[in-house]
Scaffold this motif. Structure first.
Motif, PDB file in Angstrom:
ATOM      1  N   CYS A  11     -96.926 -15.754  41.476  1.00 35.83           N
ATOM      2  CA  CYS A  11     -96.105 -16.032  40.229  1.00 35.83           C
ATOM      3  C   CYS A  11     -94.749 -17.016  40.457  1.00 35.83           C
ATOM      4  O   CYS A  11     -95.300 -18.432  39.046  1.00 35.83           O
ATOM      5  N   SER A  12     -94.460 -17.605  41.363  1.00 37.93           N
ATOM      6  CA  SER A  12     -93.602 -18.219  41.823  1.00 37.93           C
ATOM      7  C   SER A  12     -94.928 -19.959  42.202  1.00 37.93           C
ATOM      8  O   SER A  12     -94.597 -20.885  41.840  1.00 37.93           O
ATOM      9  N   ILE A  13     -96.433 -19.193  42.558  1.00 39.98           N
ATOM     10  CA  ILE A  13     -96.835 -20.701  43.023  1.00 39.98           C
ATOM     11  C   ILE A  13     -97.440 -20.883  41.416  1.00 39.98           C
ATOM     12  O   ILE A  13     -98.005 -22.373  41.335  1.00 39.98           O
ATOM     13  N   THR A  14     -97.276 -19.791  41.105  1.00 42.16           N
ATOM     14  CA  THR A  14     -98.150 -20.810  39.381  1.00 42.16           C
ATOM     15  C   THR A  14     -97.281 -21.145  38.269  1.00 42.16           C
ATOM     16  O   THR A  14     -97.719 -22.088  38.454  1.00 42.16           O
ATOM     17  N   GLY A  15     -95.787 -20.843  38.921  1.00 38.81           N
ATOM     18  CA  GLY A  15     -94.737 -21.959  38.503  1.00 38.81           C
ATOM     19  C   GLY A  15     -94.905 -23.288  39.082  1.00 38.81           C
ATOM     20  O   GLY A  15     -94.855 -24.397  37.796  1.00 38.81           O
ATOM     21  N   ILE A  16     -95.345 -23.261  40.169  1.00 37.78           N
ATOM     22  CA  ILE A  16     -95.142 -25.001  40.390  1.00 37.78           C
ATOM     23  C   ILE A  16     -97.093 -25.256  40.306  1.00 37.78           C
ATOM     24  O   ILE A  16     -96.548 -26.336  39.950  1.00 37.78           O
ATOM     25  N   PHE A  17     -98.349 -24.766  40.732  1.00 37.16           N
ATOM     26  CA  PHE A  17     -99.465 -24.956  39.757  1.00 37.16           C
ATOM     27  C   PHE A  17     -99.012 -25.376  38.601  1.00 37.16           C
ATOM     28  O   PHE A  17    -100.074 -26.849  38.250  1.00 37.16           O
ATOM     29  N   PHE A  18     -98.596 -25.008  37.673  1.00 34.30           N
ATOM     30  CA  PHE A  18     -98.600 -24.964  35.900  1.00 34.30           C
ATOM     31  C   PHE A  18     -97.646 -25.771  35.688  1.00 34.30           C
ATOM     32  O   PHE A  18     -98.017 -26.395  34.779  1.00 34.30           O
ATOM     33  N   GLY A  19     -96.876 -26.101  36.777  1.00 39.27           N
ATOM     34  CA  GLY A  19     -95.591 -26.780  36.543  1.00 39.27           C
ATOM     35  C   GLY A  19     -95.733 -28.158  36.603  1.00 39.27           C
ATOM     36  O   GLY A  19     -95.316 -28.812  36.046  1.00 39.27           O
ATOM     37  N   TRP A  20     -96.749 -28.356  37.859  1.00 36.26           N
ATOM     38  CA  TRP A  20     -97.092 -29.364  38.221  1.00 36.26           C
ATOM     39  C   TRP A  20     -97.608 -30.637  37.210  1.00 36.26           C
ATOM     40  O   TRP A  20     -96.804 -32.050  36.814  1.00 36.26           O
ATOM     41  N   LYS A  39     -96.765 -35.875  34.646  1.00 33.82           N
ATOM     42  CA  LYS A  39     -96.599 -36.637  32.585  1.00 33.82           C
ATOM     43  C   LYS A  39     -96.163 -37.135  32.966  1.00 33.82           C
ATOM     44  O   LYS A  39     -95.444 -38.324  32.348  1.00 33.82           O
ATOM     45  N   ALA A  40     -94.609 -36.113  32.737  1.00 34.76           N
ATOM     46  CA  ALA A  40     -93.185 -36.723  32.406  1.00 34.76           C
ATOM     47  C   ALA A  40     -92.550 -37.566  33.151  1.00 34.76           C
ATOM     48  O   ALA A  40     -92.135 -39.253  33.595  1.00 34.76           O
ATOM     49  N   ALA A  41     -93.549 -37.499  34.779  1.00 34.53           N
ATOM     50  CA  ALA A  41     -92.417 -38.800  35.911  1.00 34.53           C
ATOM     51  C   ALA A  41     -93.382 -40.032  35.904  1.00 34.53           C
ATOM     52  O   ALA A  41     -92.734 -40.848  35.499  1.00 34.53           O
ATOM     53  N   ASN A  42     -94.573 -40.200  34.999  1.00 29.95           N
ATOM     54  CA  ASN A  42     -95.495 -41.263  34.530  1.00 29.95           C
ATOM     55  C   ASN A  42     -95.180 -42.004  33.814  1.00 29.95           C
ATOM     56  O   ASN A  42     -95.877 -42.706  33.064  1.00 29.95           O
TER      57      ASN A  42
END
Lengths: 252, 406
Positions: B379-388, B393-396
């Motif tokens: 679930c931590s990896i899910t967070g990073i993967f799906f949050g990335w 998009k926000a950063a760009n």
């Protein structure tokens, strides 16, 4: 960078900015050159389409010119990367926007602290202190913990001005800062700008409202992407007097 | 980079949207909790089957006649008669790795006592059978070598048989029951073992000397099966090899020819039994894993909405000096905090639910630390993967456009 015994905060040399829209090239700025010295209160006037917004974006280091040189506080901006410009904005520029742009559900003090949050050199204690000082400077010393949705338009714009002051910037860039406010509140904000000017701040106020230039020290008028007129105001009016002269019964 | 400040900013954003954050988290909570509960149920039933089988005698070896044939090939009648008494004798005399051995022949039919009758099976065995199946005599005694030599008409019965035949509460030992019109004297009663995992009543047994069953009931000269038990569980493999060697010599099987018998250990049986539950466990875990992925997609969805909704705020942050990576980190921290908090709650809910299943449904459970660690990591990896992607998009975003976004 000394000229007339005063420091050049902003120096523009033949700034051009082209946008490519479809197959056409739009020349938003066609060779703009001027210097702004430390402690000046300058209004930049222009109709829509005159290149006013592009110039503001360039001055604010949000955009880079296609050609020409721009020195902000002696630093050449043109070849800077996106990240370098972000850091430069963080320490050299204070923005005031027409629509205040405060963070929702957030106290005045937290809103003012925002620019310093992105400066790792400022400790949380220094940050809070600086925010309180800025809010006192704009006359909101008693509203530190009011949230943005509990304040009037004028108060919100004061918070925004405090936020622009908090990093002690080289220049304050105001974009139609009185555009959303009624006459009385507009004058109150102008009084504040004149007070900050008197304290030695460098202010650039972009507007399309010709009334405002009576209260500034110098006015640059843009037309078709060029400087049409650049004059020093010989008869600066006092915004405080104008405010006092307003009918008292006017609704806020 | 100023981590503490970015952390504060992300925390503030989450606090500003409590309900939405909770609903997003719910996806992860349900995902993690179901993975943990499903695996606990799966492993629990597997462990319980394994322990039941080892209670049946984990070093038990079964020798069956006929080649091991699978895939619907019918075994010929002659194949079924390859195990003889001589095989039993030579195994008993020559094998060094076995502790006990017993032949087995059985016959089905009605047991009759007075007016009661009960349909069951009579097993012809030797004394070694008690050791192999871990059975104990509760009352009376087991038959002896003399009974085997004389094909005596005696039997030892399980408690189920006793209950069904001696309904008036007669003392079973000493009574005479009839099976296919042959009178058997009951000389002993076995201690009750209850039901096994496969639902078989282990007390529904009648044991008689194998010679009696072979001669008097079945009239055959071959054995249906031979049971043996290795001295220790570790020596099962050697025992099986030894048994195979002896039987191949006895049956005069040339090298390269297939065996006409089949030796199986309890271990094989246990792995056969548990393979079904393993499959079930994998299926349950897959279903639960899918719900975890769905939860992750929920995070991505909400992060996208959040980025769009906060475009103006992102523009402001950028104009006051936030770099692209500051924005990226802020949104990534938000996504990871949602998934990790969801993960922690999910672990707790999962463990609670597993115990709830044990308490209310009475199913065996086994929570494995590895499944807790795994689902948490996922679930931590899910967070990073799906949050990335939303964070990127926000950063760009272009600050000029973002600040004027309405």
């Amino acid at each position: 960078m000394e000229d007339n015994g005063k420091k050049k905060v902003i120096s523009l040399k033949d700034i051009r900015r082209d946008f490519i829209v479809g197959s056409e090239t739009v020349h938003a700025l066609r060779g703009v050159s001027f210097d702004i010295y430390e402690g000046e209160f300058v209004t930049i006037m222009g109709k829509s389409g005159s290149g006013k917004s592009t110039l503001l974006n360039t001055l604010g280091c949000l955009d880079t010119p296609t050609s020409g040189e721009y020195y902000l506080d002696g630093i050449s901006v043109r070849k800077m990367s996106k990240n370098e410009r972000a850091v430069l904005r963080n320490i050299k520029i204070g923005f005031v926007f027409q629509s205040y742009n405060l963070l929702a559900k957030t106290t005045a003090i937290e809103n003012v602290e925002l620019p310093l949050m992105y400066n790792p050199k400022v400790s949380s204690e220094q940050r809070k202190q600086a925010a309180i000082e800025s809010l006192k400077m704009v006359g909101l010393g008693d509203r530190l913990y009011h949230k943005s949705n509990q304040m009037s338009g004028g108060q919100m714009q004061r918070v925004a001005i405090a936020r622009a002051l908090v990093n002690n910037p080289a220049v304050i860039l105001a974009d139609e800062a009185t555009g959303n406010l009624d006459t009385r509140t507009s004058f109150e904000i102008l009084v504040l700008f004149q007070k900050l000017h008197a304290e030695g701040k460098t202010i650039i106020f972009v507007t399309h409202n010709p009334e405002i230039l009576q209260y500034s020290q110098r006015n640059i008028t843009l037309a078709d992407g060029k400087v049409k007129e650049d004059v020093y105001n010989t008869n600066i009016l006092s915004a405080a007097d104008a405010l006092a002269a307003l009918p008292v019964n006017e609704e806020d | 980079m100023n981590w503490t400040n970015l952390f504060k900013i992300a925390l503030k954003a989450i606090a500003n949207n409590k309900l939405r954050t909770f609903l997003t988290m719910l996806g992860i909570i349900i995902g993690v909790a179901s993975v943990i509960t499903m695996l606990a149920i799966g492993h629990g039933s597997k462990q319980s089957i394994q322990s039941q089988i080892s209670k049946m005698g984990s070093n038990m070896i079964m020798i069956m006649p006929g080649a091991e044939r699978r895939g619907g090939v019918r075994m010929g009648g002659s194949d079924m008669q390859t195990l003889k008494l001589s095989d039993y004798q030579s195994l008993k005399d020559e094998c060094t790795y076995i502790a006990a051995i017993s032949p087995s022949v059985s016959a089905s039919g009605q047991l009759i006592f007075g007016g009661n009758n009960y349909s069951s099976q009579i097993s012809g065995v030797s004394q070694g059978y008690l050791t192999i199946r871990q059975l104990d005599i509760d009352d009376g005694e087991m038959f002896d070598d003399n009974d085997i030599a004389t094909s005596a008409k005696v039997c030892v019965i399980g408690t189920t048989i006793a209950k069904n035949l001696f309904t008036a509460g007669e003392e079973p030992v000493g009574q005479i029951i009839r099976f296919k019109n042959i009178p058997f004297t009951v000389i002993g009663v076995l201690k009750s073992k209850g039901y096994n995992t496969m639902g078989q009543d282990q007390d529904d047994v009648v044991l008689a000397p194998f010679t009696t069953v072979m001669k008097r009931i079945n009239s055959v000269n071959y054995l249906q099966m031979i049971y043996a038990s290795a001295i220790t569980e570790d020596q099962t493999e050697q025992a099986i090899d030894e048994i195979s060697d002896i039987l191949r010599t006895n049956h005069k099987i040339q090298d390269g020819q297939p065996d006409n018998f089949n030796v199986r250990s309890q271990e094989e049986l246990s792995s056969m039994m548990t393979s079904t539950t393993s499959l079930m466990t994998i299926l349950l875990a897959c279903v639960a894993g899918i719900s975890l992925v769905v939860g992750g997609i929920g995070i991505m969805n909400i992060m996208f909405v959040s980025v769009t909704e906060r475009t103006k705020e992102i523009g402001l942050r950028m104009s006051v000096g936030a770099r692209g990576k500051d924005i990226l980190t802020q949104f990534l921290i938000e996504a990871i905090m949602i998934s990790i908090t969801g993960g922690v709650i999910g672990v707790l809910v999962g463990i609670l639910a597993a115990y709830g299943v044990k308490f209310f449904a009475g199913w065996p459970i086994a929570i494995q630390p590895i499944s807790v660690v795994m689902s948490f990591a996922v679930c931590s990896i899910t967070g990073i993967f799906f949050g990335w992607y939303p964070a990127k998009k926000a950063a760009n975003l272009d600050p000029i456009e973002a600040i004027r976004y309405e």
